[in-house]
Write a protein that holds these residues in place. Structure first.
Motif, PDB file in Angstrom:
ATOM      1  N   SER A 131       0.664  -1.266   0.104  1.00 22.81           N
ATOM      2  CA  SER A 131       0.102  -0.103   0.253  1.00 22.81           C
ATOM      3  C   SER A 131       0.877   1.129   0.006  1.00 22.81           C
ATOM      4  O   SER A 131       0.268   2.549  -0.333  1.00 22.81           O
ATOM      5  CB  SER A 131      -0.956   0.041   1.146  1.00 22.81           C
ATOM      6  OG  SER A 131      -0.216  -0.046   2.349  1.00 22.81           O
ATOM      7  N   LEU A 132       2.218   1.209   0.229  1.00 18.74           N
ATOM      8  CA  LEU A 132       3.057   2.290   0.429  1.00 18.74           C
ATOM      9  C   LEU A 132       4.037   2.430  -0.814  1.00 18.74           C
ATOM     10  O   LEU A 132       4.648   3.626  -1.051  1.00 18.74           O
ATOM     11  CB  LEU A 132       3.898   2.199   1.553  1.00 18.74           C
ATOM     12  CG  LEU A 132       3.344   2.399   3.035  1.00 18.74           C
ATOM     13  CD1 LEU A 132       4.276   2.354   4.014  1.00 18.74           C
ATOM     14  CD2 LEU A 132       2.639   3.934   3.281  1.00 18.74           C
ATOM     15  N   ARG A 133       4.096   1.309  -1.658  1.00 23.72           N
ATOM     16  CA  ARG A 133       4.719   1.474  -2.847  1.00 23.72           C
ATOM     17  C   ARG A 133       4.532   2.558  -3.636  1.00 23.72           C
ATOM     18  O   ARG A 133       5.519   3.411  -4.340  1.00 23.72           O
ATOM     19  CB  ARG A 133       4.918  -0.001  -3.507  1.00 23.72           C
ATOM     20  CG  ARG A 133       6.084   0.026  -4.639  1.00 23.72           C
ATOM     21  CD  ARG A 133       5.991  -1.454  -5.120  1.00 23.72           C
ATOM     22  NE  ARG A 133       7.258  -1.500  -5.963  1.00 23.72           N
ATOM     23  CZ  ARG A 133       8.623  -1.624  -5.617  1.00 23.72           C
ATOM     24  NH1 ARG A 133       8.801  -1.714  -3.927  1.00 23.72           N
ATOM     25  NH2 ARG A 133       9.569  -1.419  -6.377  1.00 23.72           N
ATOM     26  N   THR A 134       3.154   2.883  -4.115  1.00 22.64           N
ATOM     27  CA  THR A 134       2.965   3.898  -4.849  1.00 22.64           C
ATOM     28  C   THR A 134       3.450   5.337  -4.316  1.00 22.64           C
ATOM     29  O   THR A 134       3.639   6.351  -5.082  1.00 22.64           O
ATOM     30  CB  THR A 134       1.381   4.204  -5.018  1.00 22.64           C
ATOM     31  OG1 THR A 134       0.798   2.953  -5.728  1.00 22.64           O
ATOM     32  CG2 THR A 134       0.938   5.299  -5.941  1.00 22.64           C
ATOM     33  N   ALA A 135       3.168   5.378  -2.810  1.00 24.02           N
ATOM     34  CA  ALA A 135       3.721   6.748  -2.389  1.00 24.02           C
ATOM     35  C   ALA A 135       4.995   6.950  -2.468  1.00 24.02           C
ATOM     36  O   ALA A 135       5.783   8.056  -2.666  1.00 24.02           O
ATOM     37  CB  ALA A 135       3.268   6.726  -0.905  1.00 24.02           C
ATOM     38  N   ASN A 136       5.823   5.617  -2.319  1.00 25.71           N
ATOM     39  CA  ASN A 136       7.160   5.807  -2.466  1.00 25.71           C
ATOM     40  C   ASN A 136       7.939   6.071  -3.872  1.00 25.71           C
ATOM     41  O   ASN A 136       8.734   6.782  -4.124  1.00 25.71           O
ATOM     42  CB  ASN A 136       7.659   4.382  -2.018  1.00 25.71           C
ATOM     43  CG  ASN A 136       7.791   4.053  -0.593  1.00 25.71           C
ATOM     44  OD1 ASN A 136       7.573   5.197   0.071  1.00 25.71           O
ATOM     45  ND2 ASN A 136       7.896   3.117  -0.135  1.00 25.71           N
ATOM     46  N   ARG A 137       7.230   5.716  -4.862  1.00 22.97           N
ATOM     47  CA  ARG A 137       7.210   5.857  -6.214  1.00 22.97           C
ATOM     48  C   ARG A 137       7.144   7.369  -6.377  1.00 22.97           C
ATOM     49  O   ARG A 137       8.008   8.084  -7.001  1.00 22.97           O
ATOM     50  CB  ARG A 137       6.351   5.388  -7.184  1.00 22.97           C
ATOM     51  CG  ARG A 137       6.646   3.831  -7.600  1.00 22.97           C
ATOM     52  CD  ARG A 137       5.344   2.916  -7.990  1.00 22.97           C
ATOM     53  NE  ARG A 137       4.787   3.835  -9.152  1.00 22.97           N
ATOM     54  CZ  ARG A 137       5.341   3.417 -10.344  1.00 22.97           C
ATOM     55  NH1 ARG A 137       6.040   2.287 -10.449  1.00 22.97           N
ATOM     56  NH2 ARG A 137       4.535   3.982 -11.384  1.00 22.97           N
ATOM     57  N   HIS A 138       6.056   8.131  -5.809  1.00 23.28           N
ATOM     58  CA  HIS A 138       5.972   9.390  -5.920  1.00 23.28           C
ATOM     59  C   HIS A 138       7.034  10.177  -5.115  1.00 23.28           C
ATOM     60  O   HIS A 138       7.490  11.420  -5.643  1.00 23.28           O
ATOM     61  CB  HIS A 138       4.779   9.722  -5.509  1.00 23.28           C
ATOM     62  CG  HIS A 138       3.449   9.639  -6.499  1.00 23.28           C
ATOM     63  ND1 HIS A 138       3.182  10.516  -7.607  1.00 23.28           N
ATOM     64  CD2 HIS A 138       2.455   8.740  -6.394  1.00 23.28           C
ATOM     65  CE1 HIS A 138       2.248   9.765  -8.284  1.00 23.28           C
ATOM     66  NE2 HIS A 138       1.830   8.829  -7.669  1.00 23.28           N
ATOM     67  N   ARG A 139       7.553   9.458  -4.004  1.00 20.27           N
ATOM     68  CA  ARG A 139       8.662  10.397  -3.372  1.00 20.27           C
ATOM     69  C   ARG A 139       9.853  10.278  -4.398  1.00 20.27           C
ATOM     70  O   ARG A 139      10.557  11.417  -4.504  1.00 20.27           O
ATOM     71  CB  ARG A 139       9.258   9.559  -2.226  1.00 20.27           C
ATOM     72  CG  ARG A 139       8.144   9.613  -0.963  1.00 20.27           C
ATOM     73  CD  ARG A 139       8.782   8.679   0.090  1.00 20.27           C
ATOM     74  NE  ARG A 139       7.941   8.727   1.445  1.00 20.27           N
ATOM     75  CZ  ARG A 139       8.360   9.287   2.367  1.00 20.27           C
ATOM     76  NH1 ARG A 139       9.353   9.903   2.432  1.00 20.27           N
ATOM     77  NH2 ARG A 139       7.582   9.385   3.381  1.00 20.27           N
TER      78      ARG A 139
END
Length: 385
Positions: free
Chosen positions: A17-25
């Protein structure tokens, strides 16, 4: 090397669930800093673990969103945004010129072109010329995602507000007409605001939370940065310092008032002052060149323009208290021939706590508004959903 983003303080998770957020980082750092990073630098900037960054870079590279060039070891590879994410264009209109630049989604300039236009040309003609210029400056086959448009006039709700200040555009919804011509989303702002954005991001005001950019050319306007954000005012027209009244009995300004700052601090003022005393006096570049060679009339005209500019700057720093003032535009190419007297005048008319506010020339060599238009388009374009 960049500093950690404000949202990088929380320990990033490793769940799906955090992978998308990490991509955006990762993508946001590459865009915001407009640079090339090693994977180790990306890890420090995002707060992510090096192994996570390595995995994300590999994934984003396979999707064509980033380019990773081999370096010293896997984590030494150089990473930047890929052109496959698309490009944006910035278009800066003046009273007698148009400048077009193309950039990637980090705002990095890939190509640009500038040409003169007939004074006060109709907006249909101006946009058609810009479209032709953009076609000639396009880089490769990357898809155009958006355009940023800078105009030398008050703008509220994308509508140009004054025919006196910018004939040929009054009442025009600049966003709508630009989108019809370019067939992509368009984002519109005053040219001085875009200059302020560029100087704040990559120019002389970088690292300052509050700054003012003043554009001095055929007109005078200011862009204001407060707490790292453009200050637009209630209706979007903040920064029209060119129409501060210097002398109630002064010359009639194109805005309809008398004695505006613009009437004393602009290229038309300087060229009129030396008419008949400097060869080619109708060309501000020739006037500046004559001043550098010691022509007394040219130097005096620039000093007078600087004196009045300093009075206007004093009003600005008294009210806003920026940590720095940056002066750009065509007239500012005179450098200290203009700015030395502006600094003296600022110290004379500003209150003591702000009288020493630094006044620096633009670091972007007359391109601040064009670069700002590219940055505006890039920042408002989503890289990936």
């Amino acid at each position: 090397m960049t500093s950690p983003r404000p949202d990088a303080g929380a320990a990033p998770g490793s769940t799906a669930s955090l992978r998308t957020a990490n991509r955006h980082r990762v993508l946001d750092v590459l865009r915001d800093e407009a640079g090339v990073f090693t994977q180790a630098e990306l890890a420090r900037a995002t707060g992510l673990a090096p192994a996570t960054v390595s995995s994300l870079v590999r994934e984003l590279s396979e999707e064509g969103l980033v380019e990773a060039e081999p370096g010293s070891g896997r984590r030494g590879s150089a990473v930047r945004l890929s052109r496959e994410t698309g490009i944006v264009a910035g278009i800066d209109f003046g009273h007698s010129h148009v400048a077009v630049a193309v950039g990637d989604l980090s705002g990095r300039i890939l190509g640009e072109y500038r040409r003169r236009l007939q004074d006060s040309v109709d907006h249909h003609v101006a946009l058609a010329d810009a479209r032709t210029m953009l076609d000639s400056v396009r880089v490769g086959s990357a898809r155009l995602r958006a355009v940023g448009l800078g105009l030398p006039a008050p703008i509220a709700g994308d509508v140009v507000q004054s025919s006196a200040i910018f004939p040929g555009w009054e009442g025009v919804n600049a966003r709508e007409v630009a989108e019809e011509v370019f067939q992509v989303p368009a984002h519109v702002d005053n040219d001085a605001n875009l200059g302020a954005l560029a100087e704040h991001r990559i120019g002389a005001a970088r690292g300052h939370d509050s700054s003012v950019y003043v554009k001095t050319a055929s007109g005078v306007g200011a862009g204001i940065i407060v707490d790292n954000e453009l200050f637009q005012g209630a209706s979007g027209t903040a920064g029209e310092i060119g129409h501060l009244t210097i002398d109630d009995n002064g010359p009639l300004c194109r805005c309809g008032k008398r004695g505006c700052l613009e009437a004393y601090t602009s290229t038309p003022f300087v060229t009129r002052e030396v008419s008949g005393q400097v060869p080619g006096a109708d060309d501000i570049d020739k006037v500046v060149a004559a001043a550098r060679e010691g022509n007394v009339a040219a130097r005096r005209a620039l000093e007078e323009a600087g004196h009045h500019l300093g009075r206007g700057l004093a009003a600005v720093v008294n009210l806003i208290n920026p940590s720095i003032v940056v002066v750009g535009g065509h007239l500012a190419m005179a450098g200290d021939l203009l700015l030395d007297s502006a600094r003296i005048s600022l110290r004379r008319y500003a209150v003591d706590p702000v009288a020493s506010t630094p006044v620096l020339p633009s670091a972007l060599e007359g391109r601040a508004s064009t670069i700002g238009a590219v940055l505006l388009a890039a920042e408002r374009t989503t890289i990936v959903d």
